[in-house]
Motif scaffolding. Sequence first.
Motif, PDB file in Angstrom:
ATOM      1  N   UNK A  64      16.247 -11.923  -8.309  1.00 12.37           N
ATOM      2  CA  UNK A  64      15.754 -12.116 -10.002  1.00 12.37           C
ATOM      3  C   UNK A  64      14.607 -11.236 -10.240  1.00 12.37           C
ATOM      4  N   UNK A  65      13.671 -10.696  -9.392  1.00 13.30           N
ATOM      5  CA  UNK A  65      12.531  -9.861  -9.608  1.00 13.30           C
ATOM      6  C   UNK A  65      12.917  -8.408 -10.040  1.00 13.30           C
ATOM      7  N   UNK A  66      14.063  -7.831  -9.511  1.00 10.88           N
ATOM      8  CA  UNK A  66      14.435  -6.651  -9.502  1.00 10.88           C
ATOM      9  C   UNK A  66      15.423  -6.647 -10.805  1.00 10.88           C
ATOM     10  N   UNK A  67      16.180  -7.671 -11.130  1.00 11.95           N
ATOM     11  CA  UNK A  67      16.953  -7.679 -12.392  1.00 11.95           C
ATOM     12  C   UNK A  67      16.392  -8.082 -13.526  1.00 11.95           C
ATOM     13  N   UNK A  68      14.912  -9.018 -13.528  1.00 13.15           N
ATOM     14  CA  UNK A  68      14.480  -9.285 -14.664  1.00 13.15           C
ATOM     15  C   UNK A  68      14.190  -8.121 -15.827  1.00 13.15           C
ATOM     16  N   UNK A  69      13.733  -7.141 -15.295  1.00 12.49           N
ATOM     17  CA  UNK A  69      13.416  -5.883 -16.202  1.00 12.49           C
ATOM     18  C   UNK A  69      14.604  -5.519 -17.018  1.00 12.49           C
ATOM     19  N   UNK A  70      15.984  -5.568 -16.322  1.00 10.04           N
ATOM     20  CA  UNK A  70      16.925  -4.968 -16.861  1.00 10.04           C
ATOM     21  C   UNK A  70      17.587  -6.005 -17.957  1.00 10.04           C
ATOM     22  N   UNK A  71      17.447  -7.293 -17.571  1.00  9.35           N
ATOM     23  CA  UNK A  71      17.786  -8.499 -18.614  1.00  9.35           C
ATOM     24  C   UNK A  71      16.814  -8.311 -19.820  1.00  9.35           C
ATOM     25  N   UNK A  72      15.649  -8.233 -19.750  1.00  5.95           N
ATOM     26  CA  UNK A  72      14.686  -8.120 -20.897  1.00  5.95           C
ATOM     27  C   UNK A  72      14.865  -6.709 -21.826  1.00  5.95           C
ATOM     28  N   UNK A  73      15.074  -5.685 -21.179  1.00  7.54           N
ATOM     29  CA  UNK A  73      15.594  -4.449 -21.892  1.00  7.54           C
ATOM     30  C   UNK A  73      16.759  -4.863 -22.537  1.00  7.54           C
ATOM     31  N   UNK A  74      17.933  -5.409 -21.990  1.00  2.00           N
ATOM     32  CA  UNK A  74      18.894  -5.622 -22.760  1.00  2.00           C
ATOM     33  C   UNK A  74      18.664  -6.611 -23.968  1.00  2.00           C
ATOM     34  N   UNK A  75      17.830  -7.600 -23.718  1.00  2.00           N
ATOM     35  CA  UNK A  75      17.648  -8.346 -24.788  1.00  2.00           C
ATOM     36  C   UNK A  75      16.880  -8.257 -25.934  1.00  2.00           C
ATOM     37  N   UNK A  76      16.247  -6.895 -25.880  1.00  2.04           N
ATOM     38  CA  UNK A  76      15.340  -6.439 -26.736  1.00  2.04           C
ATOM     39  C   UNK A  76      15.926  -5.970 -28.031  1.00  2.04           C
ATOM     40  N   UNK A  77      15.516  -6.534 -29.227  1.00  2.00           N
ATOM     41  CA  UNK A  77      16.247  -6.225 -30.347  1.00  2.00           C
ATOM     42  C   UNK A  77      15.966  -4.559 -30.770  1.00  2.00           C
ATOM     43  N   UNK A  78      17.277  -4.142 -31.181  1.00  2.00           N
ATOM     44  CA  UNK A  78      17.319  -2.582 -31.548  1.00  2.00           C
ATOM     45  C   UNK A  78      17.591  -1.744 -30.533  1.00  2.00           C
ATOM     46  N   UNK A 120       0.858  -1.236  -0.130  1.00  2.00           N
ATOM     47  CA  UNK A 120      -0.062   0.161  -0.031  1.00  2.00           C
ATOM     48  C   UNK A 120       0.831   1.125  -0.018  1.00  2.00           C
ATOM     49  N   UNK A 121       2.241   1.186   0.728  1.00  2.00           N
ATOM     50  CA  UNK A 121       2.912   2.039   0.634  1.00  2.00           C
ATOM     51  C   UNK A 121       3.916   2.174  -0.547  1.00  2.00           C
ATOM     52  N   UNK A 122       3.730   1.569  -1.662  1.00  2.00           N
ATOM     53  CA  UNK A 122       4.323   1.627  -2.809  1.00  2.00           C
ATOM     54  C   UNK A 122       5.632   0.578  -2.863  1.00  2.00           C
ATOM     55  N   UNK A 123       5.888   0.104  -2.093  1.00  2.00           N
ATOM     56  CA  UNK A 123       6.794  -1.032  -2.223  1.00  2.00           C
ATOM     57  C   UNK A 123       6.502  -2.024  -3.077  1.00  2.00           C
ATOM     58  N   UNK A 124       7.541  -2.266  -3.926  1.00  2.00           N
ATOM     59  CA  UNK A 124       7.346  -3.424  -4.906  1.00  2.00           C
ATOM     60  C   UNK A 124       7.631  -4.653  -4.392  1.00  2.00           C
ATOM     61  N   UNK A 125       7.342  -6.033  -5.152  1.00  2.00           N
ATOM     62  CA  UNK A 125       7.290  -7.067  -4.523  1.00  2.00           C
ATOM     63  C   UNK A 125       8.768  -7.412  -4.565  1.00  2.00           C
ATOM     64  N   UNK A 126       9.414  -7.243  -5.600  1.00  2.00           N
ATOM     65  CA  UNK A 126      10.821  -7.343  -5.517  1.00  2.00           C
ATOM     66  C   UNK A 126      11.756  -6.839  -4.462  1.00  2.00           C
ATOM     67  N   UNK A 127      11.396  -5.401  -4.117  1.00  2.00           N
ATOM     68  CA  UNK A 127      12.045  -4.927  -2.954  1.00  2.00           C
ATOM     69  C   UNK A 127      11.536  -5.710  -1.636  1.00  2.00           C
ATOM     70  N   UNK A 128      10.460  -5.920  -1.592  1.00  2.00           N
ATOM     71  CA  UNK A 128       9.876  -6.576  -0.275  1.00  2.00           C
ATOM     72  C   UNK A 128      10.472  -8.022  -0.124  1.00  2.00           C
ATOM     73  N   UNK A 129      10.682  -8.653  -1.268  1.00  2.00           N
ATOM     74  CA  UNK A 129      11.289  -9.821  -0.991  1.00  2.00           C
ATOM     75  C   UNK A 129      12.857  -9.774  -0.748  1.00  2.00           C
ATOM     76  N   UNK A 130      13.361  -8.783  -1.293  1.00  2.00           N
ATOM     77  CA  UNK A 130      14.957  -8.577  -1.075  1.00  2.00           C
ATOM     78  C   UNK A 130      14.971  -8.364   0.591  1.00  2.00           C
TER      79      UNK A 130
END
Length: 231
Positions: free
Chosen positions: A216-230, A75-85
């Motif tokens: 893994x939750x926190x780093x997944x978007x970075x890996x997806x961004x790096x793997x995106x063509x172009x 509710x206070x805006x804490x992401x699931x990844x941050x909560x897990x870490x």
Amino acid sequence: MDPGQLPFGGVVGAFLLAFPALFSIVNPIGAALIFSQVMADRTHEERALLARRVGAYSLMVLLVSLWAGSYVLNFFGITLGALRVAGGLVVAIRAWSLLTAPEVQEARKEQQAAPASDAEDAAFFPLTMPFTTGPGTISVAIALASARPASGFGLWAFFAGMTGAAVLVALSVWIAYHSADRLIALLGASGARVVTRLAAFLLLCVGVQILSNGIQDLLAPLFQHAATPGR
């Protein structure tokens, strides 16, 4: 340890994740030895009544923490990844302290339970809070709840497994406190310490796994961004 990915299914997977962690941090066996010492001047009937009430109150604390704790933080805006870490770090640190310095933890527990010897009705305070299910237990329960699936049937299966683990831990508290004198005769202080350290090691493994899932939750978007063509 993602419960949804375990071959035993969501309910059993969540139970196997939660029970060792909650049992380790609550430590009914070690706490029962202190309970017996503090309540030595009470009659057997009084101790049995207190044991039953502490078990019931402990279940309430565990269920509220498991079911509502992580949602309050979200509710206070804490992401699931941050909560897990954060939760994984809390669990791992608590487990490490139990593993390396059980004597310190025992001394702290004795101080928490000391006012119960004079209190008329000590079932909730201090025997449940903070002696049995204190801030450490609540933080571990919230960290466990952070491993929940996003939505769907898996979410209900996850909380069903977590609830089953909480019920069994609370039942263990009731039985251990009710049978504290027998436990002392059977295990003694050294035996209880061995059980505590074994349980603490399991708790440490759970904390590392939750932390790993969070990273893994926190780093997944970075890996997806790096793997995106172009890109």
